[in-house]
Each structure stands twice: as C-alpha cells, then as structure tokens.
Design a protein around this motif. Structure first.
Motif, PDB file in Angstrom:
ATOM      1  N   VAL A  47       0.849  -1.193   0.000  1.00 25.00           N
ATOM      2  CA  VAL A  47       0.000   0.000   0.000  1.00 25.00           C
ATOM      3  C   VAL A  47       0.879   1.235   0.000  1.00 25.00           C
ATOM      4  O   VAL A  47       1.735   1.401   0.861  1.00 25.00           O
ATOM      5  N   GLU A  48       0.692   2.099  -0.989  1.00 22.99           N
ATOM      6  CA  GLU A  48       1.426   3.345  -1.034  1.00 22.99           C
ATOM      7  C   GLU A  48       0.645   4.402  -0.279  1.00 22.99           C
ATOM      8  O   GLU A  48      -0.576   4.473  -0.361  1.00 22.99           O
ATOM      9  N   GLN A  49       1.383   5.263   0.468  1.00 27.00           N
ATOM     10  CA  GLN A  49       0.687   6.273   1.230  1.00 27.00           C
ATOM     11  C   GLN A  49       1.226   7.658   0.888  1.00 27.00           C
ATOM     12  O   GLN A  49       2.328   7.790   0.382  1.00 27.00           O
ATOM     13  N   HIS A  50       0.435   8.674   1.207  1.00 24.32           N
ATOM     14  CA  HIS A  50       0.878  10.038   1.018  1.00 24.32           C
ATOM     15  C   HIS A  50       1.830  10.409   2.145  1.00 24.32           C
ATOM     16  O   HIS A  50       1.868   9.787   3.202  1.00 24.32           O
ATOM     17  N   ALA A  51       2.600  11.459   1.926  1.00 30.05           N
ATOM     18  CA  ALA A  51       3.554  11.909   2.935  1.00 30.05           C
ATOM     19  C   ALA A  51       2.836  12.170   4.252  1.00 30.05           C
ATOM     20  O   ALA A  51       1.817  12.843   4.302  1.00 30.05           O
TER      21      ALA A  51
ATOM     22  N   ALA B  14     -12.447  -8.009  -5.147  1.00 30.99           N
ATOM     23  CA  ALA B  14     -12.316  -7.246  -3.904  1.00 30.99           C
ATOM     24  C   ALA B  14     -10.907  -6.696  -3.756  1.00 30.99           C
ATOM     25  O   ALA B  14     -10.705  -5.565  -3.298  1.00 30.99           O
ATOM     26  N   LEU B  15      -9.919  -7.500  -4.151  1.00 27.73           N
ATOM     27  CA  LEU B  15      -8.531  -7.070  -4.045  1.00 27.73           C
ATOM     28  C   LEU B  15      -8.272  -5.840  -4.910  1.00 27.73           C
ATOM     29  O   LEU B  15      -7.628  -4.884  -4.477  1.00 27.73           O
ATOM     30  N   VAL B  16      -8.770  -5.854  -6.139  1.00 23.99           N
ATOM     31  CA  VAL B  16      -8.567  -4.724  -7.050  1.00 23.99           C
ATOM     32  C   VAL B  16      -9.217  -3.461  -6.497  1.00 23.99           C
ATOM     33  O   VAL B  16      -8.627  -2.378  -6.502  1.00 23.99           O
ATOM     34  N   VAL B  17     -10.447  -3.601  -6.010  1.00 25.50           N
ATOM     35  CA  VAL B  17     -11.142  -2.442  -5.447  1.00 25.50           C
ATOM     36  C   VAL B  17     -10.390  -1.907  -4.234  1.00 25.50           C
ATOM     37  O   VAL B  17     -10.172  -0.696  -4.103  1.00 25.50           O
ATOM     38  N   ASP B  18      -9.961  -2.809  -3.353  1.00 24.29           N
ATOM     39  CA  ASP B  18      -9.206  -2.386  -2.173  1.00 24.29           C
ATOM     40  C   ASP B  18      -7.907  -1.699  -2.564  1.00 24.29           C
ATOM     41  O   ASP B  18      -7.496  -0.705  -1.959  1.00 24.29           O
ATOM     42  N   TYR B  19      -7.251  -2.236  -3.588  1.00 24.85           N
ATOM     43  CA  TYR B  19      -5.993  -1.633  -4.049  1.00 24.85           C
ATOM     44  C   TYR B  19      -6.222  -0.203  -4.514  1.00 24.85           C
ATOM     45  O   TYR B  19      -5.486   0.724  -4.156  1.00 24.85           O
ATOM     46  N   LEU B  20      -7.246   0.000  -5.317  1.00 28.13           N
ATOM     47  CA  LEU B  20      -7.524   1.339  -5.834  1.00 28.13           C
ATOM     48  C   LEU B  20      -7.917   2.296  -4.709  1.00 28.13           C
ATOM     49  O   LEU B  20      -7.510   3.464  -4.699  1.00 28.13           O
ATOM     50  N   LYS B  21      -8.704   1.817  -3.761  1.00 29.14           N
ATOM     51  CA  LYS B  21      -9.106   2.668  -2.642  1.00 29.14           C
ATOM     52  C   LYS B  21      -7.913   3.058  -1.786  1.00 29.14           C
ATOM     53  O   LYS B  21      -7.734   4.238  -1.441  1.00 29.14           O
ATOM     54  N   THR B  22      -7.100   2.077  -1.403  1.00 33.35           N
ATOM     55  CA  THR B  22      -5.994   2.360  -0.494  1.00 33.35           C
ATOM     56  C   THR B  22      -4.875   3.137  -1.179  1.00 33.35           C
ATOM     57  O   THR B  22      -4.191   3.934  -0.543  1.00 33.35           O
ATOM     58  N   THR B  23      -4.687   2.921  -2.468  1.00 37.27           N
ATOM     59  CA  THR B  23      -3.612   3.603  -3.178  1.00 37.27           C
ATOM     60  C   THR B  23      -3.964   5.048  -3.501  1.00 37.27           C
ATOM     61  O   THR B  23      -3.119   5.936  -3.425  1.00 37.27           O
ATOM     62  N   THR B  24      -5.218   5.296  -3.861  1.00 41.55           N
ATOM     63  CA  THR B  24      -5.621   6.654  -4.248  1.00 41.55           C
ATOM     64  C   THR B  24      -6.351   7.410  -3.150  1.00 41.55           C
ATOM     65  O   THR B  24      -6.444   8.628  -3.203  1.00 41.55           O
TER      66      THR B  24
ATOM     67  N   ARG C 287      -6.486  -5.426 -18.120  1.00 44.06           N
ATOM     68  CA  ARG C 287      -5.088  -5.638 -18.501  1.00 44.06           C
ATOM     69  C   ARG C 287      -4.171  -4.695 -17.734  1.00 44.06           C
ATOM     70  O   ARG C 287      -3.168  -5.094 -17.162  1.00 44.06           O
ATOM     71  N   GLN C 288      -4.540  -3.406 -17.711  1.00 46.74           N
ATOM     72  CA  GLN C 288      -3.693  -2.427 -17.044  1.00 46.74           C
ATOM     73  C   GLN C 288      -3.708  -2.603 -15.537  1.00 46.74           C
ATOM     74  O   GLN C 288      -2.688  -2.400 -14.879  1.00 46.74           O
ATOM     75  N   MET C 289      -4.851  -3.001 -14.964  1.00 45.33           N
ATOM     76  CA  MET C 289      -4.899  -3.232 -13.530  1.00 45.33           C
ATOM     77  C   MET C 289      -3.931  -4.338 -13.126  1.00 45.33           C
ATOM     78  O   MET C 289      -3.237  -4.225 -12.108  1.00 45.33           O
ATOM     79  N   CYS C 290      -3.883  -5.394 -13.922  1.00 42.69           N
ATOM     80  CA  CYS C 290      -2.948  -6.486 -13.627  1.00 42.69           C
ATOM     81  C   CYS C 290      -1.512  -5.980 -13.667  1.00 42.69           C
ATOM     82  O   CYS C 290      -0.696  -6.319 -12.810  1.00 42.69           O
ATOM     83  N   LEU C 291      -1.198  -5.175 -14.668  1.00 44.09           N
ATOM     84  CA  LEU C 291       0.151  -4.636 -14.815  1.00 44.09           C
ATOM     85  C   LEU C 291       0.492  -3.711 -13.654  1.00 44.09           C
ATOM     86  O   LEU C 291       1.590  -3.766 -13.101  1.00 44.09           O
ATOM     87  N   ILE C 292      -0.432  -2.855 -13.257  1.00 41.75           N
ATOM     88  CA  ILE C 292      -0.196  -1.917 -12.162  1.00 41.75           C
ATOM     89  C   ILE C 292       0.088  -2.662 -10.860  1.00 41.75           C
ATOM     90  O   ILE C 292       1.031  -2.332 -10.122  1.00 41.75           O
ATOM     91  N   ILE C 293      -0.710  -3.675 -10.566  1.00 40.05           N
ATOM     92  CA  ILE C 293      -0.539  -4.412  -9.318  1.00 40.05           C
ATOM     93  C   ILE C 293       0.763  -5.209  -9.340  1.00 40.05           C
ATOM     94  O   ILE C 293       1.520  -5.228  -8.353  1.00 40.05           O
ATOM     95  N   TYR C 294       1.053  -5.845 -10.463  1.00 36.92           N
ATOM     96  CA  TYR C 294       2.307  -6.589 -10.585  1.00 36.92           C
ATOM     97  C   TYR C 294       3.494  -5.649 -10.409  1.00 36.92           C
ATOM     98  O   TYR C 294       4.445  -5.941  -9.673  1.00 36.92           O
ATOM     99  N   ASP C 295       3.460  -4.514 -11.072  1.00 42.19           N
ATOM    100  CA  ASP C 295       4.550  -3.544 -10.991  1.00 42.19           C
ATOM    101  C   ASP C 295       4.713  -3.023  -9.565  1.00 42.19           C
ATOM    102  O   ASP C 295       5.834  -2.799  -9.095  1.00 42.19           O
TER     103      ASP C 295
END
Length: 376
Positions: free
Chosen positions: A29-33, A292-302, A200-208
């Motif tokens: 999970v990436e967070q803001h400063a 659920a994982l994809v949705v959680d990823y987008l919520k927590t990352t953004t 396709r891009q969601m898979c790439l983003i999460i893998y990266d």
C-alpha cells in the motif's frame, strides 16, 4: 529485468484478460507523505457515498449484431430494475443535443456520461487510435457546452484511457485533459471520474507495485494466478513495443489519481478469465476475492471511492451474472454499470437481452438480484 519484461509483455498481450489471486490483504500500500498505510486504508472511500448501497446500472449496446433504439434501451434498463445507465457523447459530433441522452432522461434514468474527444475508428469503420486533445481552449468550450445542456450523475472523461486500441496520446496529455474536465465539472456541481482502467492495465499496475516494493515472490505468485494458462505459455515474447508505454502510462496515471480532485476511480472488469482464451467458455466459476482485491488496491492507493462503469460476463451463465453482481455489492462500489451487449463469438461479452430487447435467462437473474437488493 529480463524476466520482468517478459511478464510485462504477457500482461499487455491480453486485451481484456482478467486477474485472479487468492487473498486480498497482501498487496503493498502506497501512502501520502505523513500518512501510515492504516490511515490511508481508513480514509479510502471516504465520501458522501459511504454506507450507501451500490447503485447498479447498465450500458446497452449491440445485441446479436443489431443496434437497439434508444427508447428500447431505456425500456430494457427499466425491465432490469435499475435507475442508472451509461451514455456517451463524442465531442467531435456535438451539435447541441444528444438523442441517446434525451431518451434516457425522458425515461427517468440517471446517466453516467462518457465525454469522448472522438471516435477511435477510421473511415472504413476499423479501430484506429486517436490522440488525446491538447488544445484545452477548444476542449473547454465544447465540454462547457455539453455540461450546460446536460447534468449527468457522473462525468466520465474518455473511455479506457490506457487502451492503445483507442488512444495514441501520452499519459501526460490525458492527465492534462482530465484536470481540465475536473475543473469544468466541479464548477457546475457535477462529479467526475476517469475513463476506466482496463483489466489488462490493472494487472500490470498491481504486478509492478509488487516489483517496485521488492516483493518478487508475491509478484510471481500474482502473475501465475492472474493469467490464464494459454497466455503463460507466451513468455518468449521479448520485444513488445507496447510494454514500455503501458508500464509508464500505468505508473503516471496512478500517481496522478492520488492527487487529482477526482470524485471516484473507475475501472473495467470481465469474468471469467478462462473465457478470454476461448477455452471452457461455459465455465462460470471465478474467484470473487480478486475483484475485492482490485477495489481495495484502488481505494488504499488513491484514497478515493471506486466505481466501475463497465463490468460484465463472457458467457451466458445466470450464476456468473449473480456472482459478479454479488462481488460488486460486497466490494461496496459507488456505482456498478453492467455492460449488456453481445461481443460476438467465444470469449466476448454476453448481453442480458436478446435482439428484440426481451430479457434472456441471465437478464432475469440480473433483474431478480436487483429486486432482492432493493427489498433489503
């Protein structure tokens, strides 16, 4: 590095491949400063939508090769029991009104409106990617005109911003367009979202993301679970010209979406994954945890609520329809717009209605699910 490029090329090669993974809490999970990951997770999805039921809707398109009139499309939406529908306006065709929007509005439906710069087709009707607009003065004039005429539920800026079959422009150009659209929409009291990150891009983003955090083992595990077997055999593709563009595009838009004043983050999704390979397309099983994982990823990352203005199924199973609807509800999406159209052939989207607009068996399953949700 060589292995990473190989894996990127496989992710790009699947135009609408779907991801699967066991477990939803093992993503970095990436967070803001100044924020801890827990703070980001607590803030994710914080908006006026918190606690509301998912607002389901549909997008009606060609069925059995036939286009249905706008009024019939509205009737189908009503038969399915939904109040929301997706429409689009192509800016280059804008003449002051839109028949599709008018028909939906007359029927009392609330519209999630895609505002697209142009149509990604050539004179022969074939797919032809077009650049994002760069003249923001001209762009602003047209968007203002559209939004002075119509007041959609949500403004959606372009369709699938990362899709190279639709767009040839850079991520920076799209972000600049999005900034302009956000300012205009908000000045008129309207909510706005991005065009819809593809599967396709969601898979790439999460893998990266895994790789950037030094979690190679998890990245490998994800790839093995995210891709259908047939595509895993194509790891010998060493030179895919789209890989660098897609990787850069994904990193840039996710970074931008963290700070842009978007009301929602939009992604697109289809199930089941095996249907994309034209193998066992009647298989209606899928792993709802990945949704659920994809949705959680987008919520927590953004740190923003999530919607999908395009999700659907790749076979006619009523149980699969119920499964994806349940996954959308469990993920507490703000909006979930089901793509009801026949893509034509194995591994393509399947509509909820037939060519006359009558509900198919899977459409009845959709209707019953919506009715059950409304009764609670």
């Amino acid at each position: 590095m060589k292995l990473q490029v190989l894996l990127f090329s496989i992710l790009i090669s699947s135009f609408n491949s779907n991801c699967k993974i066991g477990g939803r809490n093992n993503l970095p999970v990436e967070q803001h400063a100044g924020q801890s990951p827990d703070t980001v997770a607590d803030n994710a999805g914080s908006s006026n939508d918190t606690g509301k039921a998912v607002r389901f809707g549909v997008m009606i398109a060609k069925t059995e090769g036939r286009a249905l009139p706008p009024e019939r499309q509205a009737q189908i939406a009503q038969a399915l029991g939904v109040k929301y529908i997706r429409a689009r306006i192509d800016m280059q065709d804008w003449n002051g009104s839109n028949n599709l929007y008018d028909a939906y509005s007359t029927a009392g439906l609330k519209v999630l409106l895609n505002i697209n710069y142009g149509v990604p087709r050539n004179a022969m009707g074939e797919h032809a990617a077009i650049p994002f607009p760069t003249d923001m003065t001209a762009y602003s004039k047209t968007v203002n005109s559209i939004l002075d005429k119509y007041k959609p539920e949500v403004v959606v800026v372009e369709n699938e911003e990362d899709n190279p079959f639709y767009h040839s422009g850079s991520a920076d150009d799209y972000i600049n367009e999005l900034k302009t659209a956000i300012q205009i929409a908000h000045s008129k009291g309207l909510k706005v979202t991005n065009g819809g990150i593809t599967v396709r891009q969601m898979c790439l983003i999460i893998y990266d993301d895994y790789m950037q955090h030094g979690q190679k083992e998890k990245a490998m595990d994800f790839v093995n679970k995210a891709l259908p077997p047939a595509l895993l055999k194509r790891l010998n593709n060493l030179d895919n010209p789209q890989v660098a563009r897609q990787l850069e595009f994904g990193r840039k838009i996710i970074a931008a979406y963290k700070t842009l004043d978007l009301d929602y983050i939009n992604f697109h999704w289809y199930e089941p994954v095996k249907a994309r390979t034209k193998v066992a397309s009647s298989n209606s099983e899928f792993n709802p945890e990945i949704f659920a994982l994809v949705v959680d990823y987008l919520k927590t990352t953004t740190g923003k609520p999530v919607l999908t203005n395009e999700f659907g199924v790749l076979n006619s199973s009523p149980q699969l329809v119920k499964g994806v609807l349940q996954a959308a509800r469990d993920a507490k999406l703000s909006y979930a717009i089901f793509y009801s159209a026949d893509g034509g052939g194995e591994g393509k989207a399947v509509a909820l209605q037939n060519a006359t607009g009558d509900l198919r068996e899977n459409g009845i399953a959709f209707r019953d699910f919506i009715k059950q949700q409304q009764s609670h």
